[in-house]
Design a protein around this motif. Structure first.
Motif, PDB file in Angstrom:
ATOM      1  N   ASP A  54       1.439  -1.266  -0.421  1.00  0.00           N
ATOM      2  CA  ASP A  54       0.330   0.319  -0.281  1.00  0.00           C
ATOM      3  C   ASP A  54       0.580   1.422  -0.012  1.00  0.00           C
ATOM      4  O   ASP A  54       0.586   1.972   0.148  1.00  0.00           O
ATOM      5  N   VAL A  55       1.965   0.950  -0.321  1.00  0.00           N
ATOM      6  CA  VAL A  55       2.965   2.178  -0.295  1.00  0.00           C
ATOM      7  C   VAL A  55       2.886   3.118  -1.386  1.00  0.00           C
ATOM      8  O   VAL A  55       3.116   4.444  -1.055  1.00  0.00           O
ATOM      9  N   TYR A  56       2.031   2.973  -2.625  1.00  0.00           N
ATOM     10  CA  TYR A  56       1.719   3.768  -3.489  1.00  0.00           C
ATOM     11  C   TYR A  56       1.068   4.587  -2.642  1.00  0.00           C
ATOM     12  O   TYR A  56       0.211   5.398  -3.378  1.00  0.00           O
ATOM     13  N   GLU A  57      -0.098   3.323  -2.314  1.00  0.00           N
ATOM     14  CA  GLU A  57      -2.003   4.736  -2.270  1.00  0.00           C
ATOM     15  C   GLU A  57      -1.490   5.951  -0.980  1.00  0.00           C
ATOM     16  O   GLU A  57      -1.789   6.864  -1.059  1.00  0.00           O
ATOM     17  N   LEU A  58      -0.083   4.806   0.064  1.00  0.00           N
ATOM     18  CA  LEU A  58       0.474   6.092   0.940  1.00  0.00           C
ATOM     19  C   LEU A  58       0.860   7.439  -0.186  1.00  0.00           C
ATOM     20  O   LEU A  58       1.234   8.598   0.852  1.00  0.00           O
ATOM     21  N   LEU A  59       1.588   7.505  -0.539  1.00  0.00           N
ATOM     22  CA  LEU A  59       2.652   7.993  -1.262  1.00  0.00           C
ATOM     23  C   LEU A  59       1.367   9.238  -2.426  1.00  0.00           C
ATOM     24  O   LEU A  59       1.978  10.427  -2.197  1.00  0.00           O
ATOM     25  N   MET A  60      -0.092   8.457  -2.649  1.00  0.00           N
ATOM     26  CA  MET A  60      -0.816   9.557  -3.247  1.00  0.00           C
ATOM     27  C   MET A  60      -0.995   9.994  -2.524  1.00  0.00           C
ATOM     28  O   MET A  60      -2.102  11.505  -2.960  1.00  0.00           O
ATOM     29  N   TYR A  61      -1.783   9.925  -1.173  1.00  0.00           N
ATOM     30  CA  TYR A  61      -2.222  10.798   0.187  1.00  0.00           C
ATOM     31  C   TYR A  61      -1.578  11.544   0.862  1.00  0.00           C
ATOM     32  O   TYR A  61      -2.372  12.516   0.822  1.00  0.00           O
ATOM     33  N   ASN A  62      -0.114  12.026   0.451  1.00  0.00           N
ATOM     34  CA  ASN A  62       0.541  12.865   0.635  1.00  0.00           C
ATOM     35  C   ASN A  62       0.829  13.194  -0.847  1.00  0.00           C
ATOM     36  O   ASN A  62       1.536  14.418  -0.203  1.00  0.00           O
ATOM     37  N   GLY A  63       0.482  13.001  -1.655  1.00  0.00           N
ATOM     38  CA  GLY A  63       0.894  14.025  -2.717  1.00  0.00           C
ATOM     39  C   GLY A  63       2.056  13.909  -3.385  1.00  0.00           C
ATOM     40  O   GLY A  63       2.584  14.751  -3.903  1.00  0.00           O
ATOM     41  N   ILE A  64       3.370  12.860  -3.003  1.00  0.00           N
ATOM     42  CA  ILE A  64       4.127  12.503  -2.589  1.00  0.00           C
ATOM     43  C   ILE A  64       4.698  11.625  -3.981  1.00  0.00           C
ATOM     44  O   ILE A  64       3.968  10.655  -4.236  1.00  0.00           O
ATOM     45  N   GLU A  65       5.614  12.215  -5.280  1.00  0.00           N
ATOM     46  CA  GLU A  65       5.883  11.227  -6.360  1.00  0.00           C
ATOM     47  C   GLU A  65       6.381  10.528  -6.329  1.00  0.00           C
ATOM     48  O   GLU A  65       6.609   9.453  -6.546  1.00  0.00           O
ATOM     49  N   ASN A  66       7.611  11.211  -5.334  1.00  0.00           N
ATOM     50  CA  ASN A  66       9.016  10.213  -5.816  1.00  0.00           C
ATOM     51  C   ASN A  66       9.346   9.214  -4.067  1.00  0.00           C
ATOM     52  O   ASN A  66       9.389  10.779  -3.697  1.00  0.00           O
ATOM     53  N   PRO A  67       9.086   8.337  -4.198  1.00  0.00           N
ATOM     54  CA  PRO A  67       9.627   7.773  -2.816  1.00  0.00           C
ATOM     55  C   PRO A  67      10.894   8.106  -2.414  1.00  0.00           C
ATOM     56  O   PRO A  67      11.334   8.656  -0.690  1.00  0.00           O
ATOM     57  N   ALA A  68      11.608   8.543  -3.036  1.00  0.00           N
ATOM     58  CA  ALA A  68      13.029   8.674  -2.119  1.00  0.00           C
ATOM     59  C   ALA A  68      12.642  10.473  -1.307  1.00  0.00           C
ATOM     60  O   ALA A  68      13.497  10.277  -0.691  1.00  0.00           O
TER      61      ALA A  68
END
Length: 487
Positions: A54-68
């Motif tokens: 679910d990491v992609y979902e968490l990134l999208m929820y926070n508006g983050i495109e690059n996990p780095a």
């Protein structure tokens, strides 16, 4: 000194913020978390969501495109109640779609199924993109459309399966608009649900259902089929007929017990008959009374809010008010007799029969003569109170005849097996002598006292002959007597 004394309070405040960041708040629906040293975004997804996937979902929820770009000290928003509600709605939508698939909505309700699939796909995409409000909305729509698809599939699985008029005698008519207009019913005509079929005086019709069941509509009778359906998935059939007036004889194919949705019902004025496979007769009088006679098998009759089982050789009468009698024993079919006197010239046949046992409560005998074994091409149908009946003049040909008893309650007993009757106007006969034989050689004296008595026999078996009219020398002569000749 002053700064040193305030340090513990600052530490308390920072610790409180740390605890608040790490503890989700269901009431608020959203919590926060501060990324710690050595902690990855996948670790956060595993801790607060369902797993590292679910990491992609968490990134999208926070508006983050690059996990780095996620580094220690960054504060992340963690979805709570809103995510849970959208997930619950999505699960419900998927359950509704599973039901729709189970009833083959893609085949039997393709448009509704396609709309439900589209809504479910949008709900899933909104969930992946962490648009939980949108996911909740689309999940609700998908669930509703899934239910609609399942309902439509169940409806569409039951296809209309018309019956067919297979034989007609006399005046038989069909109406497809509730009796406003009537058209002649010809053999091969389709009888759909809610059509009306009626027969006139001295008329009959044979109707064959898709499962092979055969109905014989008697004269001055009317019938309708409120349901003629087949399940295209299971092959089960649902049939519901109604006798409006008159009599219907039915030979019903046995019900397939493996098909739970299969049913066969015949309704009359105040009764409903659930049939599992039988031969029966259902009639409705002008006053609205129903009469059910069982000839084979068994069935269940519901009348007046009460269900009763009716077995072979029993009948039941239901009053116009819906009051049902108990099972009544039907009168057994009589034995048909073939022998009789002969009368070829009139082409009339004297039919005789004898009861098989003691007859109780007899109203009359129903005598039927027809050109076919199914008794559709009826020639004569009369009531007789004696054990014989002389037919109307018959044309040359082969006929069938049968007799059934009708009791005082109006219940018809089984007709028994029909017998063949042959009518021929021109029949070869053989004369046999009862008396002195002529000499082997020489003239034979023509004295009256020496003439043999002659009796006539049909060369071919012909029970239509009731008497032979003959003349000798212009004078009428009866076979079996000496002719009146001069010496």
């Amino acid at each position: 000194m002053k700064q040193h004394s305030s340090l513990p309070w600052i530490l308390v405040i920072l610790l409180s913020l740390r605890l608040a960041a790490d503890t989700p708040s269901p009431a608020a629906g959203v919590s926060t978390h501060v990324i710690q040293a050595g902690e990855s975004i996948r670790d956060v997804a595993s801790r607060f969501l369902d797993g590292p996937e679910d990491v992609y979902e968490l990134l999208m929820y926070n508006g983050i495109e690059n996990p780095a770009s996620v580094t220690p000290g960054m504060i992340l928003s963690i979805p709570g109640e809103v995510r849970a509600r959208s997930y619950q709605a999505l699960r419900q939508a998927e359950e509704e779609m599973a039901r729709a698939l189970d009833v083959q909505a893609g085949q039997f309700a393709p448009e509704e199924h396609k709309a439900a699939q589209a809504a479910l796909a949008q709900a899933r995409q909104a969930k992946r993109e962490a648009k939980y409000d949108q996911a909740l909305l689309m999940s609700d729509i998908a669930a509703r459309r899934g239910r609609e698809a399942a309902e439509a599939a169940l409806r569409n699985q039951w296809a209309i399966e018309p019956a067919r008029v297979t034989a007609v005698s006399g005046t038989v008519e069909l109406s497809s608009d509730g009796g406003k207009t009537w058209n002649p019913a010809q053999p091969g005509a389709a009888v759909a649900a809610n059509d009306l079929l009626r027969s006139g005086v001295a008329s009959r019709a044979e109707v064959t259902l898709a499962n092979g069941s055969v109905l014989l509509l008697s004269e001055s009778s009317q019938l309708t089929a409120s349901r003629l359906e087949v399940n295209r998935k299971t092959g089960a059939r649902r049939t519901q007929l109604k006798v409006i007036i008159g009599d219907v004889l039915g030979e019903i194919v046995p019900k397939d017990e493996k098909k739970k949705d299969e049913s066969f019902e015949i309704d009359s004025a105040k009764s409903s008959i659930s049939i599992r496979g039988t031969v029966l007769k259902v009639g409705v009088s002008d006053e609205g009374a129903s009469r059910i006679s069982m000839f084979e098998g068994k069935t269940e009759v519901t009348a007046g809010g009460r269900a009763q089982e009716l077995l072979k050789d029993f009948g039941m009468v239901v009053s116009p008010q819906g009051e049902a009698s108990g099972p009544l024993r039907l009168i057994d079919p009589p034995n048909l007799l073939q022998e009789g006197e002969l009368t070829t010239a009139a082409q009339k046949v004297r039919l005789r029969w004898a009861p098989t046992n003691r007859v109780v409560n007899l109203a009359f005998w129903r005598v039927e003569v027809a050109r076919d074994r199914a008794f559709v091409q009826i020639v004569e149908s009369v009531k007789a109170t004696e054990l014989e009946h002389t037919t109307i003049p018959l044309e040359d040909g082969r006929y069938f005849w049968r007799v059934q008893a009708v009791d005082q309650a109006g219940l018809a007993g089984p007709p028994g097996a029909a017998k063949i009757l042959i009518a021929r106007k021109d029949t070869r006969i053989r004369l046999r002598a009862n008396g002195p034989k002529p000499p082997a050689a020489g003239p034979w004296p023509m004295r009256r006292d020496m003439l043999p008595e002659l009796r006539a026999e049909a060369v071919a078996e012909d029970n239509s002959i009731a008497a032979i009219r003959a003349s000798i020398g212009g004078k009428e002569w009866t076979p079996g007597a000496r002719p009146d000749l001069p010496d």
